[in-house]
Design a protein around this motif. Sequence first.
Motif, mmCIF file in Angstrom:
data_model
loop_
_atom_site.group_PDB
_atom_site.id
_atom_site.type_symbol
_atom_site.label_atom_id
_atom_site.label_comp_id
_atom_site.label_asym_id
_atom_site.label_seq_id
_atom_site.Cartn_x
_atom_site.Cartn_y
_atom_site.Cartn_z
ATOM 1 N N ALA A 178 0.823 -1.216 0.000
ATOM 2 C CA ALA A 178 0.000 0.000 0.000
ATOM 3 C C ALA A 178 0.851 1.257 0.000
ATOM 4 N N ALA A 179 2.040 1.159 0.562
ATOM 5 C CA ALA A 179 2.926 2.323 0.651
ATOM 6 C C ALA A 179 3.342 2.848 -0.713
ATOM 7 N N PHE A 180 3.210 2.006 -1.740
ATOM 8 C CA PHE A 180 3.690 2.406 -3.064
ATOM 9 C C PHE A 180 2.566 2.614 -4.080
ATOM 10 N N LYS A 181 1.340 2.580 -3.621
ATOM 11 C CA LYS A 181 0.206 2.645 -4.537
ATOM 12 C C LYS A 181 0.191 3.917 -5.384
ATOM 13 N N GLU A 182 0.682 5.013 -4.792
ATOM 14 C CA GLU A 182 0.548 6.296 -5.466
ATOM 15 C C GLU A 182 1.643 6.574 -6.492
ATOM 16 N N THR A 183 2.709 5.775 -6.499
ATOM 17 C CA THR A 183 3.819 6.065 -7.401
ATOM 18 C C THR A 183 3.486 5.693 -8.840
ATOM 19 N N VAL A 196 12.785 4.422 -0.030
ATOM 20 C CA VAL A 196 12.977 4.685 1.403
ATOM 21 C C VAL A 196 11.896 5.636 1.922
ATOM 22 N N GLN A 197 11.554 6.663 1.128
ATOM 23 C CA GLN A 197 10.515 7.605 1.537
ATOM 24 C C GLN A 197 9.188 6.894 1.781
ATOM 25 N N ALA A 198 8.844 5.986 0.859
ATOM 26 C CA ALA A 198 7.576 5.265 0.978
ATOM 27 C C ALA A 198 7.567 4.373 2.216
ATOM 28 N N LEU A 199 8.700 3.693 2.464
ATOM 29 C CA LEU A 199 8.796 2.830 3.644
ATOM 30 C C LEU A 199 8.718 3.660 4.922
ATOM 31 N N GLY A 200 9.386 4.803 4.898
ATOM 32 C CA GLY A 200 9.378 5.681 6.075
ATOM 33 C C GLY A 200 7.979 6.144 6.416
ATOM 34 N N ARG A 201 7.218 6.520 5.401
ATOM 35 C CA ARG A 201 5.836 6.972 5.629
ATOM 36 C C ARG A 201 4.957 5.821 6.122
ATOM 37 N N LYS A 202 5.090 4.690 5.465
ATOM 38 C CA LYS A 202 4.224 3.547 5.768
ATOM 39 C C LYS A 202 4.420 3.036 7.191
ATOM 40 N N PHE A 203 5.687 2.942 7.613
ATOM 41 C CA PHE A 203 5.966 2.315 8.905
ATOM 42 C C PHE A 203 6.459 3.308 9.971
ATOM 43 N N SER A 204 6.349 4.614 9.653
ATOM 44 C CA SER A 204 6.768 5.673 10.595
ATOM 45 C C SER A 204 8.177 5.430 11.127
ATOM 46 N N ILE A 205 9.085 5.084 10.200
ATOM 47 C CA ILE A 205 10.459 4.775 10.588
ATOM 48 C C ILE A 205 11.249 6.059 10.861
ATOM 49 N N PHE A 206 10.932 7.110 10.131
ATOM 50 C CA PHE A 206 11.550 8.413 10.406
ATOM 51 C C PHE A 206 10.559 9.506 10.029
ATOM 52 N N LYS A 207 10.776 10.684 10.565
ATOM 53 C CA LYS A 207 9.852 11.786 10.363
ATOM 54 C C LYS A 207 9.969 12.385 8.961
ATOM 55 N N GLU A 208 8.868 12.920 8.504
ATOM 56 C CA GLU A 208 8.841 13.607 7.211
ATOM 57 C C GLU A 208 9.810 14.783 7.252
ATOM 58 N N GLY A 209 10.663 14.893 6.231
ATOM 59 C CA GLY A 209 11.632 15.973 6.171
ATOM 60 C C GLY A 209 12.963 15.647 6.826
ATOM 61 N N ASP A 210 13.092 14.448 7.379
ATOM 62 C CA ASP A 210 14.363 14.027 8.002
ATOM 63 C C ASP A 210 15.334 13.586 6.902
ATOM 64 N N GLU A 212 18.546 13.681 6.720
ATOM 65 C CA GLU A 212 19.742 12.952 7.133
ATOM 66 C C GLU A 212 19.487 11.438 7.168
ATOM 67 N N THR A 213 18.372 11.049 7.775
ATOM 68 C CA THR A 213 18.035 9.619 7.863
ATOM 69 C C THR A 213 17.670 9.074 6.485
ATOM 70 N N LEU A 214 16.932 9.867 5.727
ATOM 71 C CA LEU A 214 16.547 9.468 4.371
ATOM 72 C C LEU A 214 17.785 9.181 3.517
ATOM 73 N N LYS A 215 18.747 10.084 3.612
ATOM 74 C CA LYS A 215 19.980 9.923 2.840
ATOM 75 C C LYS A 215 20.780 8.716 3.324
ATOM 76 N N ALA A 216 20.829 8.519 4.635
ATOM 77 C CA ALA A 216 21.598 7.410 5.207
ATOM 78 C C ALA A 216 21.080 6.066 4.707
ATOM 79 N N TYR A 217 19.749 5.920 4.670
ATOM 80 C CA TYR A 217 19.164 4.666 4.191
ATOM 81 C C TYR A 217 19.277 4.533 2.666
ATOM 82 N N SER A 218 19.062 5.645 1.960
ATOM 83 C CA SER A 218 19.069 5.615 0.489
ATOM 84 C C SER A 218 20.436 5.304 -0.080
ATOM 85 N N GLU A 219 21.479 5.786 0.595
ATOM 86 C CA GLU A 219 22.837 5.638 0.076
ATOM 87 C C GLU A 219 23.628 4.583 0.832
#
Length: 317
Positions: A178-183, A196-210, A212-219
Amino acid sequence: TSVDAAGFDILLEKGGLKSQDSAAYATYCDTVNTAEQRIQQEEKERLEKSLAEIKATSHRLRDQVSRYLARKICDLYPTLDPEDLLPLKAHQEQDGSSQPADDLAHFYHVCATYKSADRAVKQAVTEAKFGSINYPNFSRLKKRFLIVKGMLEKHRELSEEHRTELAKAVSLNGELPAAFKETRTSFAKLRSRSYVQALGRKFSIFKEGDEETLKAYSEVNGPSDTDFLKSLSGTVMKGSILAPSVEELQNLALDGLRQNLESSAKALADKIISAQKREVDDAAKSSAKTRFASAEQEAKLVLRQAIANRLCSSGKK
């Protein structure tokens, strides 16, 4: 008789010996021409026989080149078996008998016989990039696997239901979460950042706009493909919720390595066969040249003797 070969040739051309010993010289020319034709024919037949043998054994050579390279690949990936990389159907010899799986005798014989073929093999092994699985779907799945594995290890607070759903989001073949339905981008080709953004939103792994964390997971920087595959076979993965993704990764790795092996083996076998043909052709030309020079020298010795006999007889008169 004390005149050297070069001097004798000069006497023949400019000293009048041709006209004075025309019969002996005509015999010499006939002998040389006959020898040249015979040698050319013999070397042609020998070359044709060699080329026919190369052609007749080319299928066996190609099969053994594949087996040789499969072993080289498995030296880097010890958890794999060379037979896993080879075509399922065993190579059949022309007489219908199966070739033993560990028989590389013909391949090694060719390398020992043809120097340029041996060089081609050594160069191919040196330049091969078997340590990297250049297969897009494997690379994508490897990145996703490392991202999710990192999330699961860091966020122990996730419920079992969420952990299971997160693990399922690794697969390129599973149902679209469901996290990817809109893409608008297909799930299989979704870029790491969007993933990573979709996973973060779906499971509240990190806050929107974070960022640093987004980059750490993506790279996330994973191990080399060789080390990565070794790690998948570790006991740590047994019974893991990531086990289905491990199997998917291993299958994709095999697909990529098989593809690499197929193209590498074909290219190397082509080079070896070309080397064989080139060397037997060069050998035939060299042999013809050497044999003709020898035959010409023998005929010239007979001519010199005939001229010497004539001069000796003239001197006695």
